[in-house]
Design an enzyme around this catalytic site. Structure first.
Site, short mmCIF file in Angstrom:
data_model
loop_
_atom_site.label_atom_id
_atom_site.label_comp_id
_atom_site.label_asym_id
_atom_site.label_seq_id
_atom_site.Cartn_x
_atom_site.Cartn_y
_atom_site.Cartn_z
N VAL A 1 -25.69 14.01 -16.89
CA VAL A 1 -26.76 13.18 -16.35
C VAL A 1 -26.41 12.52 -15.02
O VAL A 1 -27.30 12.04 -14.32
CB VAL A 1 -27.13 12.10 -17.40
CG1 VAL A 1 -26.10 10.99 -17.45
CG2 VAL A 1 -28.53 11.54 -17.14
N TYR A 2 -25.13 12.51 -14.63
CA TYR A 2 -24.76 11.84 -13.39
C TYR A 2 -25.38 12.57 -12.19
O TYR A 2 -25.11 13.75 -11.96
CB TYR A 2 -23.24 11.79 -13.22
CG TYR A 2 -22.51 10.93 -14.21
CD1 TYR A 2 -23.15 9.96 -14.96
CD2 TYR A 2 -21.14 11.07 -14.40
CE1 TYR A 2 -22.48 9.17 -15.88
CE2 TYR A 2 -20.45 10.28 -15.30
CZ TYR A 2 -21.13 9.34 -16.05
OH TYR A 2 -20.44 8.56 -16.95
N SER A 3 -26.18 11.84 -11.43
CA SER A 3 -26.83 12.38 -10.22
C SER A 3 -27.52 13.71 -10.51
O SER A 3 -27.43 14.66 -9.74
CB SER A 3 -25.81 12.53 -9.09
OG SER A 3 -25.29 11.27 -8.72
N LYS B 1 -20.13 15.04 -20.55
CA LYS B 1 -20.86 14.39 -21.65
C LYS B 1 -22.26 14.95 -21.79
O LYS B 1 -22.80 15.55 -20.85
CB LYS B 1 -20.96 12.87 -21.40
CG LYS B 1 -19.67 12.19 -21.04
CD LYS B 1 -19.88 10.69 -20.85
CE LYS B 1 -18.78 10.06 -20.06
NZ LYS B 1 -18.80 10.43 -18.63
#
Length: 324
Positions: free
Chosen positions: A60-62, A88
């Protein structure tokens, strides 16, 4: 660099983990403060050169660009067999009812997307980013076990949940002969110590490695309380985590650091690392001295008197990251 085992596993990791949430395209996702690729790569290279072999990111990061940037840099600067790569699953990655969570469908879909973005056949540590109240834990743990059996992940980890939830997940894995979690990535620093009540003792007793996120409290433990940064002004989640009364703790860190003649970051990180349950704090690095301070903190041994001064101002509070 002296390496340590991740919990009771045989996996050797550096006692500092580089968190790669800092690296991602600012116009993708909701991390406007993240560094684009060309600015990110020198930090990943410097971490490898410093002996750090442990890197953590998330799908989900960026909006996936953190995995893309991290994967390319690790291929260029490191050796896959020596790198311990963690990512993750849980957060929303697409619209629609199955675009997030820990259902079998989501896990099986997202591990393949993560591997594609990272440019690797497997991750060393595959972690659930949060607890999913909408999916039976049996479904989640069996799906994660199948990811390991398929060779797409070597170990499993969890992040930020109540101790009873973590215990339930581990019990479910044990009674079914499925792969258990070997690590817990939780919120732990001088401004957030609620994990000392149950989660940290549980992990220490059960041989689960602890890799805390935000060990420097989004940088608040490294600078005057009222000082603003681009991230502090735009990090909406971070703005929910701490409270004005914490300024007294920051002042205590500053005082101990000044007496020692070292940056406050080194003192704050040394405090986290001294907990016997902690394996490797996850640090973010957007300036060269962030990595330097992280490595230097490993050499600091705080006295009982210093620890007492750092801990005295803390007051109990609701774990903000677990609010629903």
């Amino acid at each position: 660099m002296d390496y340590v085992r991740l919990g009771d596993t045989g996996l050797q990791v550096s006692p500092i983990c580089l968190g790669c949430m800092t690296y991602g395209e600012p116009d993708r996702g909701n991390h406007a403060w993240s560094l684009p690729e060309e600015e990110s790569r020198p930090f990943i290279r410097s971490a490898i050169e410093a002996g750090i072999n442990f890197f953590d990111t998330a799908n989900v990061y960026s909006d996936g660009s953190s995995e893309e940037i991290t994967g390319r840099a690790l291929r260029d600067f490191g050796h896959r067999d020596e790198i311990v790569l963690a990512t993750k699953v849980h957060g929303r990655m697409s619209p629609g009812p199955n675009g997030q969570g820990l259902s079998r469908k989501s896990i099986m879909t997202q591990i393949d997307h993560s591997l594609r973005r990272l440019g690797t056949d497997y991750v060393d540590l595959y972690q659930i980013h949060r607890w999913d109240p909408n999916t039976p834990i049996e479904e989640t743990m069996e799906a994660l076990h199948d990811v390991v059996r398929a060779g797409k992940a070597r170990y499993l980890g969890a992040s930020s949940m109540w101790a009873w939830q973590f215990s339930k997940a581990q019990y479910t894995a044990a009674v079914n002969g499925w792969t258990p979690f070997v690590s817990m990535q939780n919120h732990y620093n001088l401004l957030a110590r609620e994990e000392e009540r149950e989660m940290l003792p549980l992990c220490e007793d059960q041989g689960v490695g602890v890799i805390p996120w935000s060990p420097l409290a989004r940088g608040k433990l490294t600078r005057p309380w009222d000082e603003k940064t681009n991230r502090s002004e735009t990090d909406q989640f971070g703005q929910t985590l701490y409270q004005p009364a914490d300024a007294e703790i920051v002042a205590a860190v500053t005082a101990v650091a000044e007496e020692r003649g070292v940056p406050a970051a080194q003192v704050a990180l040394a405090w986290v690392s001294r907990n016997p349950a902690v394996t490797a704090p996850i640090i973010g690095a957007s300036k060269p001295h962030h990595l330097t301070d992280a490595v230097a903190s490993l050499e600091i041994e705080l006295s009982d008197e210093e620890v007492g001064r750092l801990e005295a101002p803390y007051t109990p509070r609701e774990p903000a990251e677990l609010r629903r």
